[in-house]
Write a protein that holds these residues in place. Structure first.
Motif, mmCIF file in Angstrom:
data_model
loop_
_atom_site.group_PDB
_atom_site.id
_atom_site.type_symbol
_atom_site.label_atom_id
_atom_site.label_comp_id
_atom_site.label_asym_id
_atom_site.label_seq_id
_atom_site.Cartn_x
_atom_site.Cartn_y
_atom_site.Cartn_z
ATOM 1 N N ASN A 112 -83.315 22.925 85.931
ATOM 2 C CA ASN A 112 -83.702 23.250 84.560
ATOM 3 C C ASN A 112 -82.621 24.043 83.823
ATOM 4 O O ASN A 112 -82.325 23.751 82.656
ATOM 5 C CB ASN A 112 -85.043 23.989 84.542
ATOM 6 N N PRO A 113 -82.012 25.066 84.440
ATOM 7 C CA PRO A 113 -80.899 25.728 83.754
ATOM 8 C C PRO A 113 -79.748 24.764 83.449
ATOM 9 O O PRO A 113 -79.108 24.880 82.396
ATOM 10 C CB PRO A 113 -80.474 26.811 84.750
ATOM 11 N N GLY B 256 -80.642 22.805 80.464
ATOM 12 C CA GLY B 256 -80.550 23.649 79.284
ATOM 13 C C GLY B 256 -79.149 23.783 78.737
ATOM 14 O O GLY B 256 -78.959 24.070 77.540
ATOM 15 N N GLN B 257 -78.143 23.564 79.592
ATOM 16 C CA GLN B 257 -76.752 23.731 79.157
ATOM 17 C C GLN B 257 -76.191 22.514 78.435
ATOM 18 O O GLN B 257 -75.138 22.621 77.799
ATOM 19 C CB GLN B 257 -75.856 24.039 80.364
ATOM 20 N N SER C 58 -86.118 19.009 75.604
ATOM 21 C CA SER C 58 -86.006 18.856 77.053
ATOM 22 C C SER C 58 -87.394 18.708 77.674
ATOM 23 O O SER C 58 -88.371 19.303 77.203
ATOM 24 C CB SER C 58 -85.282 20.053 77.669
ATOM 25 N N LEU D 171 -88.835 24.354 80.363
ATOM 26 C CA LEU D 171 -88.220 23.457 79.398
ATOM 27 C C LEU D 171 -89.114 23.376 78.165
ATOM 28 O O LEU D 171 -90.175 24.001 78.113
ATOM 29 C CB LEU D 171 -88.011 22.079 80.027
ATOM 30 N N ASP D 172 -88.699 22.590 77.152
ATOM 31 C CA ASP D 172 -89.525 22.480 75.950
ATOM 32 C C ASP D 172 -90.906 21.918 76.265
ATOM 33 O O ASP D 172 -91.916 22.370 75.718
ATOM 34 C CB ASP D 172 -88.828 21.589 74.909
#
Length: 375
Positions: free
Chosen positions: A123-124, A127-128, A134, A145-146
Motif C-alpha cells: 500500500n505505501p 501511494g507513491q 487507489s 487506500l482510497d
C-alpha cells in the motif's frame, strides 16, 4: 461462452476520464492466473483504458503479445514486500527503485489497484505512484487506500481480487477466463517435442512448497494407468524439478516423455493447451493448465484448496488432504508454518486420484469425440 455481467450505468461511481490503470500483482504464475477474472472485470468496466501490470520480469516476457490480458507490463526492481517476500529480504537498489517510481508517476495513472496482499508493504508503494484513486486490500496494520476491502487469509484468491475490482464498479461472472496460446508457444514446443497423434496426458509433480508435493511413485502409477487408457504421458517440471520428473518417469512401467527443465513458460503453455488432462499438485502449472483449457485433477492441502481451488467443477477434479499438524513436530500449520517440509498431502490415496483421473479422462475423450463429429 462464459456469462458476463456488465456494470450498471448508474452504479454511482464516477471517476471521470480513465485512461491509464495500474494493477500491482508482482508474484508467481499461479498468483497471476488467479488475477485473470479481476483483470477481465477491469477490462469490461474501462474498455478504453490502458491496463498496466506492475509485475516481475517473467510477466514482461510471458505476457508480451499475449492478447488483451494487459496492455503493458512494468517489471519492478526487487523491493521488500513488493515482489520479494519480507522473510526473504530484497537486495534493494535505492536508485533503481526511485527511478521506477518516478517513471510510474510520469505515466499519470488515473486508477491504481493493489492486488498484491495485505498492504503492509504494497500500500505505501501504491501511494507513491501518484494515481488519482487507489483501491486494494488492507490488513489492520496497513496504510489505508482510497477504497479498500479487508484482507482475510482464508478466502478464495479469485474472489478476493474480484472484490477489489468491484470497488471501482468492475464486475464479471467469468470466473475462469482463458489465456491465449501464441504461435511462439507452439514453435518452442515443437522444437522440444514432436506431438503424437494419440491424446496427451501431462503429469506435474512439482510445487514451490515441498509440503505440497505428492510422492513421485504415486504419480508414476497414475501415469501408467493413463498410458493403459490410451494416453501419451508427458511429465513436466521446471529446471529445479528435473530430479522429480526423472523420478516419476523412472518409477513408471510404461513409456513416458520427460520434459523437465526443457520448456519455458511459453512452451509449457502450448504443451498444457494440447493436453487432454493434466494431473498435478497445487502449483503454477496446474493453474496455467486450467487457464489454457485443459481438464485438470489437482492435489490440494486443506488451506490451499480454500485459497486457490478452482471456481468451476465441470472439467476440474480435486483431491484433498485435511492434514493440519506437521508429521515431524506435530504443530498446527493452518495459522503458522513450522520449519519442517514433510509432505502434507501424503494422506491423499492413490486410489482416489486414479478414480478421479480416469473418470475425467473418460469424460474428456467422450466430449472431444462429440465435438469432432460435429465439426
Amino acid at each position: 461462452m462464459s456469462a458476463v455481467l456488465h456494470p450498471a450505468a448508474d452504479d454511482g461511481l464516477d471517476f471521470g476520464a480513465v485512461e491509464r490503470i495500474a494493477v500491482l500483482r508482482a508474484n508467481g504464475l499461479g498468483d497471476f492466473i488467479f488475477a485473470l477474472p479481476a483483470l477481465r472485470a477491469l477490462r469490461l468496466r474501462f474498455p478504453d483504458a490502458q491496463l498496466v501490470l506492475l509485475g516481475k520480469p517473467w510477466h514482461k516476457r510471458f505476457l508480451t503479445g499475449r492478447g488483451p490480458v494487459v496492455d503493458d507490463v512494468v517489471a519492478l526492481p526487487p523491493i521488500t514486500g513488493v515482489g520479494v517476500p519480507p522473510e526473504q529480504g530484497a537486495r534493494e537498489d535505492p536508485r533503481a527503485i526511485d527511478a521506477c517510481i518516478a517513471g510510474l508517476r510520469e505515466r499519470r495513472f488515473d486508477l491504481a489497484f493493489q492486488m498484491h496482499g495485505g498492504g503492509r508493504y504494497s500500500n505505501p508503494f501504491i501511494g507513491q505512484i501518484g494515481a488519482r484513486q487507489s483501491f486494494g486490500l488492507n490488513t489492520p496494520d496497513a496504510v489505508r487506500l482510497d477504497r479498500s476491502v479487508p484482507y482475510m487469509r482464508l478466502q478464495n484468491e479469485r474472489l478476493r481480487l474480484l472484490e477489489v475490482a468491484a470497488l471501482a464498479g468492475a464486475h464479471t461472472w467469468e470466473l475462469d477466463p482463458r489465456l491465449p496460446v501464441l504461435v511462439r508457444d507452439e514453435v518452442e514446443l515443437e522444437s522440444v517435442l514432436r506431438l503424437p497423434d494419440a491424446p496427451l496426458a501431462v503429469l506435474s509433480p512439482g510445487a514451490t512448497d515441498p509440503r505440497r508435493r505428492w510422492p513421485p511413485a504415486r504419480f508414476a502409477r497414475v501415469g501408467d494407468a493413463l498410458s493403459d487408457a490410451g494416453a501419451v504421458v508427458v511429465v513436466q517440471g521446471d529446471a529445479s524439478e528435473r530430479a522429480l520428473t526423472a523420478a516419476v518417469t523412472a518409477a513408471m512401467t510404461r513409456p513416458a516423455i520427460d520434459v523437465g527443465g526443457r520448456l519455458s513458460l511459453d512452451g509449457l503453455a502450448a504443451l498444457l493447451g494440447h493436453a487432454c488432462i493434466v494431473v498435478g499438485n497445487d502449483s503454477g502449472p496446474l493453474h496455467l493448465a486450467q487457464a489454457v483449457g485443459a481438464a485438470t485433477v489437482g492435489l490440494y492441502w486443506l488451506v490451499n484448496l480454500v485459497v486457490s481451488g478452482p471456481p468451476t467443477a465441470q472439467r476440474r477434479r480435486v483431491a484433498l488432504s485435511a492434514t493440519t499438524d506437521c508429521p515431524v513436530c506435530g504443530r498446527d500449520n493452518v495459522a503458522v508454518r513450522c520449519e519442517h517440509d514433510p509432505c502434507f498431502i501424503d494422506d491423499i490415496s492413490e486410489d482416489e486420484v486414479l478414480t478421479l483421473t480416469l473418470d475425467l479422462w473418460t469424460q474428456e475423450r467422450r466430449d472431444r469425440a462429440v465435438r469432432e463429429s460435429v465439426a
